[in-house]
Motif scaffolding. Structure first.
Motif, mmCIF file in Angstrom:
data_model
loop_
_atom_site.group_PDB
_atom_site.id
_atom_site.type_symbol
_atom_site.label_atom_id
_atom_site.label_comp_id
_atom_site.label_asym_id
_atom_site.label_seq_id
_atom_site.Cartn_x
_atom_site.Cartn_y
_atom_site.Cartn_z
ATOM 1 N N CYS A 216 -12.929 3.019 -5.352
ATOM 2 C CA CYS A 216 -12.963 4.136 -4.400
ATOM 3 C C CYS A 216 -13.158 5.464 -5.136
ATOM 4 O O CYS A 216 -12.243 5.932 -5.832
ATOM 5 N N GLY A 217 -14.362 6.083 -4.987
ATOM 6 C CA GLY A 217 -14.661 7.343 -5.657
ATOM 7 C C GLY A 217 -13.708 8.471 -5.307
ATOM 8 O O GLY A 217 -13.157 9.128 -6.203
ATOM 9 N N LYS B 144 -10.387 8.069 -7.052
ATOM 10 C CA LYS B 144 -10.391 8.377 -8.482
ATOM 11 C C LYS B 144 -10.410 9.883 -8.729
ATOM 12 O O LYS B 144 -9.868 10.353 -9.729
ATOM 13 N N LYS B 145 -11.009 10.649 -7.817
ATOM 14 C CA LYS B 145 -11.024 12.104 -7.973
ATOM 15 C C LYS B 145 -9.621 12.699 -7.853
ATOM 16 O O LYS B 145 -9.357 13.799 -8.349
ATOM 17 N N GLU B 146 -8.715 11.983 -7.188
ATOM 18 C CA GLU B 146 -7.347 12.477 -7.023
ATOM 19 C C GLU B 146 -6.457 12.152 -8.223
ATOM 20 O O GLU B 146 -5.355 12.702 -8.346
ATOM 21 N N ILE B 147 -6.916 11.264 -9.121
ATOM 22 C CA ILE B 147 -6.073 10.810 -10.228
ATOM 23 C C ILE B 147 -5.569 11.954 -11.105
ATOM 24 O O ILE B 147 -4.360 12.032 -11.388
ATOM 25 N N PRO B 148 -6.438 12.885 -11.564
ATOM 26 C CA PRO B 148 -5.908 13.974 -12.412
ATOM 27 C C PRO B 148 -4.845 14.812 -11.705
ATOM 28 O O PRO B 148 -3.860 15.224 -12.317
ATOM 29 N N LEU C 151 -0.361 2.331 -4.946
ATOM 30 C CA LEU C 151 -0.486 0.972 -4.429
ATOM 31 C C LEU C 151 -1.969 0.624 -4.302
ATOM 32 O O LEU C 151 -2.667 1.108 -3.412
ATOM 33 N N SER C 152 -2.454 -0.214 -5.217
ATOM 34 C CA SER C 152 -3.861 -0.601 -5.216
ATOM 35 C C SER C 152 -4.108 -1.725 -4.215
ATOM 36 O O SER C 152 -3.315 -2.675 -4.123
ATOM 37 N N GLY D 216 -8.989 3.536 5.860
ATOM 38 C CA GLY D 216 -9.754 4.318 4.906
ATOM 39 C C GLY D 216 -8.830 4.807 3.812
ATOM 40 O O GLY D 216 -7.641 5.079 4.046
ATOM 41 N N ILE D 217 -9.344 4.879 2.606
ATOM 42 C CA ILE D 217 -8.558 5.350 1.466
ATOM 43 C C ILE D 217 -9.336 6.454 0.738
ATOM 44 O O ILE D 217 -10.554 6.541 0.893
ATOM 45 N N PRO D 218 -8.616 7.321 0.007
ATOM 46 C CA PRO D 218 -7.196 7.258 -0.271
ATOM 47 C C PRO D 218 -6.351 7.652 0.940
ATOM 48 O O PRO D 218 -6.809 8.417 1.783
#
Length: 336
Positions: A231-232, A235-239, A258-259, A301-303
């Motif tokens: 999920c693009g 991943k943008k929310e990770i930082p 939770l993946s 839908g995620i995130p």
């Protein structure tokens, strides 16, 4: 005779009119940062544009008219490109992609596109459950307001390409119809989980194989990120999530990621945890989209972010994203 002369002059003027190019010309400058290239990408199209040492770039390309992305390799912005455009693009790398500014042929359409993207972010339209949670009267008023804002943005922009106007009208109408057609079903599914209700539980393994349950976290506030490695937007929310974990270290809150990756992709999940040095509690759901916790929250839908209190009750079943400043405001108002 005079009429013939006038007609001849008119013809000569018409003959001197510039014919539109059958390609896009794009040029500009990169400020406040260095990159040696930019990449323009579209459907079945990709071209690398060289950036000189002083930050300037210029190139031409023949494309299929439509939406494209321009990227520095790690971030991207969106452009509408059309053969015949002579577009000037200035980029401030410290504020990319929001910093793009436009001049020349095609600037009106791209300024509009930039404003529309910012409007979507400001209205948090990716979180469509915010509308479905509303009671009918408030829902109708919110959707009417949303439509009026989008219509005004479109009609007030003079000089848009006709095809863009039609595309935007169609897209706006589809969005409104989507909300209206799905309200009853989605509202019924969402109102079962309201603020103050006990949250559905979970018990899933972490990256070390140890099961962690919601019951184990009782006594702590819990911020849950439902995501996946593919999920693009996730991943943008990770930082931002890592920043939140660091900022609230020592506070009475647990950050749980939770993946919902499929079990056959467990190795990809483990590798991303290691490669990205993911923090907090990392869990893998047992049945991806059909996992009990996911279906209990009607997650489609995620995130998706969920905030629970220290007793396991719902504070917000559609909590702000880590990149949203409203999350810190919400957390700072709790007795962590």
């Amino acid at each position: 005779m005079k009429r013939l002369i006038s007609f001849a002059v008119a013809l000569s003027l018409l003959a001197c009119e510039k014919e539109p190019n059958d390609y896009v010309s794009i040029e500009g400058k990169v400020n406040n940062g260095k990159t040696d290239s930019l990449v323009v990408m579209g459907r079945n199209f990709r071209k690398t544009i060289k950036v000189s040492e002083n930050g300037t770039f210029k190139d031409t390309m023949k494309i299929k008219d439509g939406f494209h992305a321009i990227s520095d390799g790690s971030r991207e912005a969106y452009l509408y490109l059309k053969n015949g455009y002579e577009l000037e693009v200035d980029i401030d790398m410290e504020k990319f992609p929001e910093s793009l500014s436009f001049n020349g042929e095609g600037s009106v359409t791209n300024d509009y596109l930039k404003r529309k993207i910012q409007f979507i972010k400001d209205e948090n339209l990716a979180n469509y459950n915010q509308f479905f949670e509303l009671e009918k009267e408030e829902f109708d008023a919110s959707i009417a307001s949303l439509k009026a804002k989008m219509d005004a943005m479109l009609t007030e922009t003079k000089g848009l390409d006709p095809e863009v106007i039609q595309m935007e009208k169609d897209a706006n109408n589809k969005m409104i119809i989507f909300f209206q057609d799905n309200y009853e079903t989605e509202h019924k599914a969402l109102i079962g989980l309201k603020k103050g209700d006990p949250s559905p539980g979970f018990s899933y393994p972490d990256q070390y194989g140890k099961n962690v349950s919601l019951e184990d976290l009782k006594g702590k506030f819990v911020y849950i990120d439902v995501w996946a490695t593919w999920c693009g937007p996730c991943k943008k929310e990770i930082p931002f999530l890592k920043e939140m974990d660091e900022e609230y270290k020592g506070k009475n809150i647990a950050f749980v990621s939770l993946s919902i990756d499929k079990m056959e992709n467990k190795d990809k999940w483990l590798k991303m945890i290691e490669d990205e040095d993911l923090k907090g509690i990392q869990l893998l759901a047992d049945n991806d989209w059909n996992s009990d916790f996911v279906t209990s929250y009607n997650i489609r839908g995620i995130p998706r972010f969920i905030l629970l209190d220290d007793k396991g009750n719902i504070i917000n079943s559609n909590a702000p994203r880590p990149s949203d400043p409203n999350l810190k405001e919400l957390l700072n108002g709790l007795a962590l």
